[in-house]
Design a protein around this motif. Structure first.
Motif, PDB file in Angstrom:
ATOM      1  N   GLY A 135      58.088  32.864   9.158  1.00  0.00           N
ATOM      2  CA  GLY A 135      57.737  33.890  10.136  1.00  0.00           C
ATOM      3  C   GLY A 135      56.670  33.419  11.101  1.00  0.00           C
ATOM      4  N   ASN A 136      55.675  32.719  10.580  1.00  0.00           N
ATOM      5  CA  ASN A 136      54.610  32.203  11.440  1.00  0.00           C
ATOM      6  C   ASN A 136      55.120  31.107  12.370  1.00  0.00           C
ATOM      7  N   GLU A 137      56.001  30.273  11.882  1.00  0.00           N
ATOM      8  CA  GLU A 137      56.590  29.231  12.736  1.00  0.00           C
ATOM      9  C   GLU A 137      57.394  29.862  13.866  1.00  0.00           C
ATOM     10  N   ARG A 138      58.088  30.939  13.572  1.00  0.00           N
ATOM     11  CA  ARG A 138      58.892  31.621  14.590  1.00  0.00           C
ATOM     12  C   ARG A 138      57.996  32.228  15.674  1.00  0.00           C
ATOM     13  N   VAL A 139      56.908  32.852  15.251  1.00  0.00           N
ATOM     14  CA  VAL A 139      55.970  33.442  16.215  1.00  0.00           C
ATOM     15  C   VAL A 139      55.318  32.351  17.063  1.00  0.00           C
ATOM     16  N   LEU A 140      54.906  31.266  16.409  1.00  0.00           N
ATOM     17  CA  LEU A 140      54.261  30.175  17.141  1.00  0.00           C
ATOM     18  C   LEU A 140      55.231  29.542  18.131  1.00  0.00           C
ATOM     19  N   ARG A 141      56.486  29.425  17.736  1.00  0.00           N
ATOM     20  CA  ARG A 141      57.490  28.838  18.628  1.00  0.00           C
ATOM     21  C   ARG A 141      57.595  29.651  19.921  1.00  0.00           C
ATOM     22  N   ALA A 142      57.568  30.963  19.800  1.00  0.00           N
ATOM     23  CA  ALA A 142      57.647  31.822  20.987  1.00  0.00           C
ATOM     24  C   ALA A 142      56.403  31.664  21.856  1.00  0.00           C
ATOM     25  N   ARG A 143      55.239  31.614  21.219  1.00  0.00           N
ATOM     26  CA  ARG A 143      53.985  31.445  21.966  1.00  0.00           C
ATOM     27  C   ARG A 143      53.969  30.111  22.707  1.00  0.00           C
ATOM     28  N   LEU A 144      54.388  29.058  22.012  1.00  0.00           N
ATOM     29  CA  LEU A 144      54.359  27.733  22.623  1.00  0.00           C
ATOM     30  C   LEU A 144      55.431  27.584  23.698  1.00  0.00           C
ATOM     31  N   SER A 145      56.508  28.330  23.584  1.00  0.00           N
ATOM     32  CA  SER A 145      57.525  28.310  24.642  1.00  0.00           C
ATOM     33  C   SER A 145      56.940  28.841  25.942  1.00  0.00           C
ATOM     34  N   ASP A 146      56.126  29.887  25.832  1.00  0.00           N
ATOM     35  CA  ASP A 146      55.447  30.417  27.022  1.00  0.00           C
ATOM     36  C   ASP A 146      54.501  29.372  27.604  1.00  0.00           C
TER      37      ASP A 146
END
Length: 326
Positions: free
Chosen positions: A101-112
């Motif tokens: 779950g944390n990797e998924r959230v971080l992936r979205a943040r880093l995509s931005d």
């Protein structure tokens, strides 16, 4: 809480060491995390490789500010594609779902962040300067564009004092051209997408963009460092050009606020004016450099409209600022 903080640090360091990594030193974040969890369980997640060419300050800022993750370095000191999050519970799957779950959230943040990094580089910093006319520095002191013009004039003031201004602790004298170009671009990153989203990266991103677009690391380094020192434990700028831009920026701020009589009082210093003055003093002392303080103050105040000094009803602003320094 102190015991919990020590436990978090010990467990996180052990988890990092198990992968041949070390924690990025961040006592403030550890203390913050210690106040958020009662049953600390460190878990390690992965950063997708596609994001690892984004500047490490961006990655760390995203992890630290938004997610409260601990960043890690490898044995060579490079930022590792891993992070540690501190869970508040032990789970039967050893945190697998929490990590995912944390990797998924971080992936979205880093995509931005990746989007801002790619988009910002499409426009030169010099082309962004007109946008600074729309950014207010202070209602009585004009725009950030006005401030940039004044910083340029103060950097030129140093060149007039001594072409190739020098500091005893540095082997290379300042390049007048590099200092001038850095001064002209030092605030341009304020209107980039990255700094709008992550204000704590101002200066840092300008340094990256300038180095890439101009092809001169010296200009980039001066821009990157010109907010330094940010406090008593922060280093002063590492280059002569960075110090000239930093001192000019700080003295411009001090001169302006003294002219409009908005001074620090007691424990209140909303514009960090004490920090600005101490920063100038540190750069001169640590750099082994003497400077005519009266001349520097007067040069800074002369860059403001004469009406500003007249409207304050006090012609001794420069003297009061001099006394503030000593």
């Amino acid at each position: 809480r102190a015991r919990r903080l020590a436990l978090i640090k010990e467990k996180a360091e052990a988890l990092a060491a198990s992968e041949g990594l070390v924690l990025v030193d961040d006592a403030g974040l550890l203390a913050e995390v210690a106040g958020l969890v009662e049953w600390p369980v460190p878990l390690m997640g992965k950063i997708d490789d596609e994001f690892m060419d984004v500047p490490e300050e961006v990655l760390v800022s995203v992890m630290r500010t938004h997610q409260k993750y601990l960043a890690l370095r490898d044995k060579d000191g490079q930022l590792a594609p891993r992070f540690i999050t501190i869970a508040n519970i032990e789970t039967a799957d050893k945190g697998a779902k929490i990590i995912a779950g944390n990797e998924r959230v971080l992936r979205a943040r880093l995509s931005d962040a990746r989007f801002f990094w790619d988009e910002d580089r499409k426009t030169d910093l010099s082309a962004r300067k007109p946008e600074l006319e729309k950014v207010t520095f202070h209602a009585k002191l004009g725009t950030v564009s006005d401030k940039t013009d004044r910083i340029e004039k103060l950097v030129a003031y140093f060149a007039n004092i001594e072409s190739g201004f020098s500091f005893e602790d540095l082997s290379q004298n300042a390049s007048d051209e590099v200092a001038s170009e850095a001064a002209a671009l030092c605030k341009a990153d304020l209107v980039t997408g990255m700094v709008y989203e992550f204000p704590e990266l101002q200066g840092i991103m300008g340094g990256y963009y300038a180095a890439l677009q101009i092809g001169d690391d010296k200009v980039g380094n001066a821009i990157r460092d010109h907010y330094k020192p940010l406090g008593p434990n922060d280093a002063i700028p590492a280059t002569s050009e960075g110090r000239l831009v930093a001192m000019s920026d700080k003295m411009d701020t001090l001169a302006g606020f003294w002219l409009i009589d908005e001074l620090p009082t007691g424990s209140k210093d909303p514009y960090a004016l004490r920090r600005a003055s101490l920063g100038i003093i540190r750069m001169l002392i640590e750099g082994g450099r003497r400077l005519n303080l009266d001349g520097f103050i007067n040069a800074a105040m002369q860059n403001y409209p004469a009406s500003l000094s007249a409207s304050s009803g006090d012609s001794s602003a420069s003297e009061r600022l001099r006394l503030f320094f000593i």
